[in-house]
Write an enzyme that holds these catalytic residues in place. Structure first.
Site, PDB file in Angstrom:
ATOM      1  N   TYR A 127       0.845  -1.201   0.000  1.00  0.00           N
ATOM      2  CA  TYR A 127       0.000   0.000   0.000  1.00  0.00           C
ATOM      3  C   TYR A 127       0.876   1.245   0.000  1.00  0.00           C
ATOM      4  O   TYR A 127       1.583   1.513   0.966  1.00  0.00           O
ATOM      5  CB  TYR A 127      -0.901  -0.021   1.233  1.00  0.00           C
ATOM      6  CG  TYR A 127      -2.117   0.893   1.180  1.00  0.00           C
ATOM      7  CD1 TYR A 127      -2.356   1.748   0.114  1.00  0.00           C
ATOM      8  CD2 TYR A 127      -3.042   0.880   2.218  1.00  0.00           C
ATOM      9  CE1 TYR A 127      -3.480   2.559   0.083  1.00  0.00           C
ATOM     10  CE2 TYR A 127      -4.171   1.679   2.200  1.00  0.00           C
ATOM     11  CZ  TYR A 127      -4.386   2.526   1.127  1.00  0.00           C
ATOM     12  OH  TYR A 127      -5.496   3.330   1.104  1.00  0.00           O
ATOM     13  N   LYS A 154      -1.270  -1.183  -4.169  1.00  0.00           N
ATOM     14  CA  LYS A 154      -2.431  -0.312  -3.969  1.00  0.00           C
ATOM     15  C   LYS A 154      -1.955   1.115  -3.755  1.00  0.00           C
ATOM     16  O   LYS A 154      -1.063   1.364  -2.944  1.00  0.00           O
ATOM     17  CB  LYS A 154      -3.237  -0.794  -2.757  1.00  0.00           C
ATOM     18  CG  LYS A 154      -4.511  -0.001  -2.495  1.00  0.00           C
ATOM     19  CD  LYS A 154      -5.254  -0.551  -1.294  1.00  0.00           C
ATOM     20  CE  LYS A 154      -6.529   0.251  -1.048  1.00  0.00           C
ATOM     21  NZ  LYS A 154      -7.228  -0.200   0.167  1.00  0.00           N
TER      22      LYS A 154
END
Length: 300
Positions: free
Chosen positions: A133, A158
């Site tokens: 992330y 992400k």
């Protein structure tokens, strides 16, 4: 494992005495899976990962895995200090999770090489597939993104940063130099608002906090995007998602607290948020109900 569809990030319910309400979480997850979620991401950002200890985290993941019953993949959050991230990774594996979403390290902003070390150490704590992330203090270069994407258990990247130029370069670098599929996700808060922009650089997957309290709107938007109904997409962006984002941005932490308040207003007793977040005011929840009604009217 390849993810598809609307990705559901449930809130973490708390009892009146402040403990994790596993039975309520199970109900929340079952409802989301039955509504059509493509995957469950438990104890992540919307699930207040930052406010859970490892035991609470483990119980939340176990409840989500049992409630999902293998119908869709379950990914669990991990992050913070390296020892905590590793403990969460192992706890998620023990609880039966299918993968991990690696949240940023705690507080400090390390250089790109340090981020590679961070991902490498946490990935080495378990064999679970891992999604990296990028947001806040975890910002990768195209070179370091290629390096972490080359780790054998990393399956996704992400983005919650919103730097489209940087992400485009990362996507191009990873897809040209990593010899296996890596999935990219739009992980901005209220990601639907930027779905058209992210799709333009080849990033189709996204997380949906709206799915927590209005799965019909979340799925309606997703279906409109998939079938190319640009008129409905633009109408939902204008009349629902933009006002929602403007309301969300009035108070820090509302990306979580407002969603949790909406779930509670919807009839599921998920309790409030833990400090340092604050619960939304009744006036703001009333406003959110009006915004949600406008969104549903477009789908009627």
């Amino acid at each position: 494992m390849r993810l598809d569809g609307v990705l559901f990030f449930p809130v973490t319910p708390f009892t009146p005495t402040g403990t994790v309400a596993e039975d309520v979480l199970a109900e929340h997850v079952k409802h989301g899976v039955s509504a059509g979620a493509g995957g469950v991401f438990v104890a992540c950002g919307t699930g207040e990962f930052h406010a859970l200890d490892v035991d609470e985290f483990s119980r939340a993941v176990t409840a989500a895995v049992e409630a999902t019953a293998g119908r869709v993949p379950v990914f669990a959050g991990a992050g913070g200090p390296v020892p905590t991230a590793k403990r969460c990774a192992r706890a998620a594996a023990d609880a039966g999770a299918d993968g991990l979403l690696l949240l940023p390290p705690y507080l400090v902003a390390g250089p790109p090489r340090g981020l590679v070390r961070y991902v490498t150490e946490v990935a080495g704590a378990t064999e679970l597939p891992l999604i990296v992330y990028q947001r806040n203090n975890a910002v990768f270069t195209p070179e370091t993104a290629v390096e972490v994407a080359s780790l054998p258990t990393v399956v996704g990247f992400k983005d919650g940063l919103g730097d489209v130029d940087l992400l485009q370069r990362i996507v191009l670098a990873v897809r040209s130099r990593v010899q296996r599929p890596i999935q990219f996700f739009n992980g901005l808060p209220t990601a639907e608002l930027t779905v058209p922009a992210y799709r333009g650089i080849g990033v189709d997957l996204y997380s949906s906090a709206v799915f927590c309290f209005a799965p019909d709107i979340s799925l309606g938007f997703y279906d409109a995007v998939q079938r190319g109904d640009s008129d409905l997409v633009q109408s939902l962006l204008t009349s629902f998602y933009r006002p929602l984002v403007e309301l969300r941005d009035r108070v820090p932490g509302y990306a979580v607290a407002l969603v949790k308040g909406a779930v509670r207003r919807g009839g599921l007793d998920v309790g409030g948020v833990r400090p340092p977040l604050v619960d939304p005011t009744e006036e703001h929840l009333d406003e959110l109900e009006r915004i949600t009604a406008a969104g549903r009217a477009l789908l009627a």
